[in-house]
Design a protein around this motif. Structure first.
Motif, PDB file in Angstrom:
ATOM      1  N   LEU A 195       0.827  -1.204   0.000  1.00 54.76           N
ATOM      2  CA  LEU A 195       0.000   0.000   0.000  1.00 54.76           C
ATOM      3  C   LEU A 195       0.862   1.253   0.000  1.00 54.76           C
ATOM      4  N   ASP A 196       1.965   1.230   0.714  1.00 55.92           N
ATOM      5  CA  ASP A 196       2.830   2.404   0.763  1.00 55.92           C
ATOM      6  C   ASP A 196       3.361   2.745  -0.618  1.00 55.92           C
ATOM      7  N   VAL A 197       3.662   1.740  -1.373  1.00 59.40           N
ATOM      8  CA  VAL A 197       4.164   1.994  -2.727  1.00 59.40           C
ATOM      9  C   VAL A 197       3.077   2.635  -3.574  1.00 59.40           C
ATOM     10  N   ASN A 198       1.852   2.101  -3.473  1.00 60.75           N
ATOM     11  CA  ASN A 198       0.749   2.700  -4.235  1.00 60.75           C
ATOM     12  C   ASN A 198       0.491   4.136  -3.792  1.00 60.75           C
ATOM     13  N   SER A 199       0.589   4.387  -2.491  1.00 57.13           N
ATOM     14  CA  SER A 199       0.362   5.752  -1.993  1.00 57.13           C
ATOM     15  C   SER A 199       1.431   6.701  -2.521  1.00 57.13           C
ATOM     16  N   VAL A 200       2.657   6.275  -2.492  1.00 59.98           N
ATOM     17  CA  VAL A 200       3.736   7.129  -2.999  1.00 59.98           C
ATOM     18  C   VAL A 200       3.539   7.436  -4.471  1.00 59.98           C
ATOM     19  N   VAL A 201       3.134   6.412  -5.236  1.00 61.81           N
ATOM     20  CA  VAL A 201       2.910   6.634  -6.671  1.00 61.81           C
ATOM     21  C   VAL A 201       1.779   7.629  -6.886  1.00 61.81           C
ATOM     22  N   ALA A 202       0.653   7.451  -6.140  1.00 62.82           N
ATOM     23  CA  ALA A 202      -0.487   8.360  -6.321  1.00 62.82           C
ATOM     24  C   ALA A 202      -0.134   9.778  -5.892  1.00 62.82           C
ATOM     25  N   LEU A 203       0.536   9.912  -4.725  1.00 60.39           N
ATOM     26  CA  LEU A 203       0.901  11.241  -4.257  1.00 60.39           C
ATOM     27  C   LEU A 203       1.913  11.906  -5.183  1.00 60.39           C
ATOM     28  N   ASN A 204       2.776  11.142  -5.769  1.00 58.23           N
ATOM     29  CA  ASN A 204       3.721  11.715  -6.741  1.00 58.23           C
ATOM     30  C   ASN A 204       2.993  12.293  -7.933  1.00 58.23           C
ATOM     31  N   ASP A 205       1.945  11.584  -8.373  1.00 56.66           N
ATOM     32  CA  ASP A 205       1.151  12.109  -9.493  1.00 56.66           C
ATOM     33  C   ASP A 205       0.444  13.408  -9.085  1.00 56.66           C
ATOM     34  N   GLU A 206      -0.155  13.425  -7.850  1.00 55.04           N
ATOM     35  CA  GLU A 206      -0.831  14.643  -7.382  1.00 55.04           C
ATOM     36  C   GLU A 206       0.161  15.780  -7.186  1.00 55.04           C
ATOM     37  N   LEU A 207       1.372  15.442  -6.710  1.00 51.99           N
ATOM     38  CA  LEU A 207       2.383  16.476  -6.510  1.00 51.99           C
ATOM     39  C   LEU A 207       2.797  17.088  -7.837  1.00 51.99           C
ATOM     40  N   ALA A 208       2.904  16.259  -8.848  1.00 60.00           N
ATOM     41  CA  ALA A 208       3.263  16.789 -10.167  1.00 60.00           C
ATOM     42  C   ALA A 208       2.175  17.726 -10.684  1.00 60.00           C
ATOM     43  N   LYS A 209       0.907  17.336 -10.481  1.00 59.01           N
ATOM     44  CA  LYS A 209      -0.186  18.210 -10.926  1.00 59.01           C
ATOM     45  C   LYS A 209      -0.185  19.521 -10.136  1.00 59.01           C
ATOM     46  N   ALA A 210      -0.013  19.456  -8.796  1.00 58.18           N
ATOM     47  CA  ALA A 210      -0.011  20.667  -7.972  1.00 58.18           C
ATOM     48  C   ALA A 210       1.150  21.576  -8.369  1.00 58.18           C
ATOM     49  N   GLU A 211       2.300  20.980  -8.629  1.00 59.66           N
ATOM     50  CA  GLU A 211       3.451  21.784  -9.039  1.00 59.66           C
ATOM     51  C   GLU A 211       3.177  22.465 -10.376  1.00 59.66           C
ATOM     52  N   SER A 212       2.481  21.777 -11.285  1.00 62.91           N
ATOM     53  CA  SER A 212       2.139  22.378 -12.581  1.00 62.91           C
ATOM     54  C   SER A 212       1.141  23.520 -12.395  1.00 62.91           C
ATOM     55  N   GLU A 213       0.163  23.318 -11.512  1.00 68.58           N
ATOM     56  CA  GLU A 213      -0.818  24.382 -11.279  1.00 68.58           C
ATOM     57  C   GLU A 213      -0.157  25.579 -10.615  1.00 68.58           C
ATOM     58  N   ARG A 214       0.747  25.361  -9.654  1.00 69.27           N
ATOM     59  CA  ARG A 214       1.437  26.466  -9.010  1.00 69.27           C
ATOM     60  C   ARG A 214       2.266  27.255  -9.991  1.00 69.27           C
ATOM     61  N   ILE A 215       2.934  26.591 -10.886  1.00 71.13           N
ATOM     62  CA  ILE A 215       3.745  27.286 -11.898  1.00 71.13           C
ATOM     63  C   ILE A 215       2.857  28.104 -12.819  1.00 71.13           C
ATOM     64  N   SER A 216       1.694  27.539 -13.189  1.00 70.65           N
ATOM     65  CA  SER A 216       0.784  28.276 -14.077  1.00 70.65           C
ATOM     66  C   SER A 216       0.235  29.527 -13.377  1.00 70.65           C
ATOM     67  N   ALA A 217      -0.133  29.374 -12.103  1.00 68.84           N
ATOM     68  CA  ALA A 217      -0.644  30.531 -11.361  1.00 68.84           C
ATOM     69  C   ALA A 217       0.431  31.585 -11.171  1.00 68.84           C
ATOM     70  N   GLN A 218       1.643  31.123 -10.935  1.00 69.87           N
ATOM     71  CA  GLN A 218       2.754  32.073 -10.757  1.00 69.87           C
ATOM     72  C   GLN A 218       3.017  32.838 -12.045  1.00 69.87           C
ATOM     73  N   GLN A 219       2.923  32.174 -13.169  1.00 71.64           N
ATOM     74  CA  GLN A 219       3.136  32.862 -14.447  1.00 71.64           C
ATOM     75  C   GLN A 219       2.040  33.903 -14.706  1.00 71.64           C
ATOM     76  N   LEU A 220       0.788  33.533 -14.427  1.00 73.06           N
ATOM     77  CA  LEU A 220      -0.319  34.498 -14.641  1.00 73.06           C
ATOM     78  C   LEU A 220      -0.174  35.696 -13.728  1.00 73.06           C
ATOM     79  N   LEU A 221       0.225  35.449 -12.466  1.00 70.38           N
ATOM     80  CA  LEU A 221       0.394  36.554 -11.528  1.00 70.38           C
ATOM     81  C   LEU A 221       1.521  37.474 -11.982  1.00 70.38           C
ATOM     82  N   GLY A 222       2.615  36.919 -12.453  1.00 69.35           N
ATOM     83  CA  GLY A 222       3.729  37.749 -12.908  1.00 69.35           C
ATOM     84  C   GLY A 222       3.355  38.586 -14.106  1.00 69.35           C
TER      85      GLY A 222
END
Length: 604
Positions: free
Chosen positions: A105-132
């Motif tokens: 289960l820990d492996v599955n959780s790490v994989v899922a959270l890694n996917d969510e982290l990648a999406k959150a990082e992409s959204e943060r970068i997009s918001a930062q670009q719009l704000l700039g």
């Protein structure tokens, strides 16, 4: 039993027929009907033993597999219990995937959270670009558009149109025109205020979105790092779990293989037919095939011929003597000046053979004389030395024969007996002081020369045998005597001792214009002849070639053997004056003396 088995094994022959699956079984025996009986019995017993062996093999294999299967099953169950117990103790949970693999289960959780982290990082970068972009770009943008701005822009457009329309009638300083300008400036100021208000609200909204995306990203990153640490700790705890899992897999594979093999053996044990069958039974032969006398005789003949040819080649390879003119040229590197044939009969004398111009001996020495005439640029050398490797090769006989051959042409020839150790020519003691006397005195050469019964042929004997022949020959007196003889005679022939035994030959060869080496065919080995030639060349002798004595043309297989046969095979004698071995080699020359047939030595 051992004797009977040995008879069967020695007489039995089993061979496959080509690439087919048919095997031919034969048995050889001196008894006619025993051959077929034993061959058939061997095949039948082989089929029976094959069936029995297959049954015994399957029974043993089945028993063995059942025992191994029970043991493996117990081991597999024990290892599975250990694996489950260890997983419960350590809190390890495995989930089966589509590839029949397992993951926690820990492996599955790490994989899922890694996917969510990648999406959150992409959204943060997009918001930062719009704000700039919103903070740095004050120009009107589609994101800053609003209803108030649209309304003010339409009003400003109407005022601009009205101003342009009146401009064609009024000047810019006209009050109405000034009012329009003031109204346009008021609208522009209002537009700027509205734009700044909208821009401030948009930047504030984008800043909120950016901060929310950044907070979500940080939260996910912290959770991922936490799960990674837990997963690393779990991996450390999974080492023993993996070992147990591997043992379980191995035991399960072994169990499956044993179970499958047991099924195959059980099926094969039920088959009772043999894979070997009799195609044709053996029949007793009607006649014996051994011994095959014609075949044995042919094999013996072929082996005998091969052995004989091989022995001949071996003897020819081992024998390194000089036998043919080709050997003189190839092995020694010198030209064969004369080829003197071997005389078959023993009743003729050398003197008679040389007197007969059609004898093989006369022809051979005439050919040697002709070859000597072309041996140098000036023709026949004025002085000629004849030497050999060892005694008894025909050196003295060649000296006499060549001297007679040249004397017959009208030339004056002088024979010098240079062998002062064992002289080959003898004369009366008072007739001449000889070579040894001339070398020790100042007497003239012509006073010591003896005329023979042959016109134009003279002899200078060796004289008294000195104690030191080599020392006498090494003085300057020898060269003066040879030069004096060359001035008095057309040809001077010097007979010397063998080269390998004494130093006389090289000393005489150094003062003569030409040197001939006399070689007895099939008697002198190649190394000895090569040493003779080497010694003569070291003394700077002018080596013209070799005279091959006692050459048997028929035995050597030469084509010109018929030429020699056509002129007879008479044997000549050389006159001597004694009965002992030393005297039989000495040839007596007397002025006008009659040669007798007593006390002579056979030559050839």
């Amino acid at each position: 039993l051992q004797q009977a088995a040995a008879i069967i094994v020695n007489g039995l022959q089993v061979s496959p027929e080509g690439r087919s699956r048919v095997v031919n079984v034969r048995f050889e025996s001196p008894h006619q009907f025993e051959t077929a009986r034993i061959a058939n019995a061997v095949v039948e017993n082989f089929i029976e033993s094959n069936l029995e062996r297959r049954y015994n093999t399957t029974a043993y294999a089945r028993k063995f597999l059942q025992e191994r299967l029970t043991t493996t099953k117990a081991t597999l169950e024990e290892k599975e219990r250990e694996l489950v117990s260890y997983a419960e103790t350590e809190g390890i949970l495995e989930l089966a995937t589509t590839e029949n693999a397992s993951t926690s289960l820990d492996v599955n959780s790490v994989v899922a959270l890694n996917d969510e982290l990648a999406k959150a990082e992409s959204e943060r970068i997009s918001a930062q670009q719009l704000l700039g972009e919103a903070q740095n770009n004050a120009v009107a943008r589609e994101m800053l558009e609003s209803e108030d701005l649209r309304r003010l822009r339409e009003r400003r457009s109407d005022l601009t149109a009205e101003y342009e329309e009146k401009r064609g009638v009024f000047k810019a300083e006209y009050p109405a025109m000034q009012q329009l300008k003031a109204r346009m400036a008021s609208v522009d100021a209002e537009m700027n205020e509205v734009r700044e208000t909208v821009r401030t609200s948009v930047v504030s909204a984008l800043d909120g979105d950016y901060r929310a995306a950044l907070a979500r990203e940080q939260s996910l990153r912290e959770r991922v790092e936490q799960l990674k640490a837990e997963l690393q700790d779990q991996r450390n705890r999974r080492i023993q779990y993996t070992i147990l899992q591997r043992e379980v897999d191995t035991n399960r594979s072994q169990y499956d293989a044993l179970l499958q093999r047991l099924k195959e053996v059980s099926i094969a044990s039920g088959i009772g037919s043999s894979q070997v069958s009799v195609v044709d039974r053996a029949l007793a032969p009607t006649f014996p095939f051994e011994p095959n006398v014609p075949r044995t005789l042919i094999q013996a003949l072929i082996l005998s011929l091969a052995a004989g040819i091989g022995l001949a080649f071996a003897l020819n390879y081992i024998d390194d003597t000089i036998k043919t003119p080709a050997d003189v040229r190839s092995k020694l590197g010198i030209a064969p000046i004369g080829i003197i044939p071997k005389i078959g009969k023993k009743s003729d004398r050398v003197v008679d053979a040389l007197d007969d111009p059609k004898s093989t001996l006369s022809e051979a020495f005439l050919s040697a004389r002709t070859a000597l005439d072309f041996s140098t640029q000036n023709g026949t050398p004025k002085s000629l030395l004849l030497t050999s490797t060892r005694p008894g090769e025909g050196k003295t006989s060649s000296t006499i024969s060549l001297a007679r051959a040249y004397a017959k042409t009208g030339r004056t020839v002088l024979i010098i007996d240079g062998d002062m150790r064992k002289p080959s020519f003898v004369s009366d003691r008072d007739a001449s002081i000889g070579l040894s006397g001339l070398l020790t005195t100042d007497q003239r050469l012509q006073d010591a020369v003896i005329q023979s019964s042959i016109e134009g042929l003279s002899l200078l004997p060796s004289g008294t045998v000195p104690p030191n022949p080599a020392e006498l020959l090494s003085g300057a007196r020898l060269r003066d005597l040879i030069e004096e003889a060359e001035g008095l005679f057309d040809l001077v022939i010097v007979d010397s001792p063998p080269v390998l035994s004494f130093a006389d030959g090289p000393l005489l060869g150094s003062v003569c214009e030409g040197t001939l080496v006399v070689i007895q065919a099939g008697s002198v080995r190649r190394p000895a002849a090569e040493r003779t030639i080497s010694r003569m060349l070291e003394s700077r002798s002018n080596l013209l070639g070799a005279i091959l004595m006692r050459f048997d043309a028929k035995q050597a297989g030469y084509d010109y053997g018929y030429y020699y046969d056509a002129y007879g095979t008479s044997t000549a004698y050389v006159e001597s004056n004694g009965s002992d071995a030393s005297a039989r080699r000495k040839i007596r020359i007397e002025p006008a003396a009659q040669v007798t047939s007593d006390d002579v030595e056979r030559f050839g």
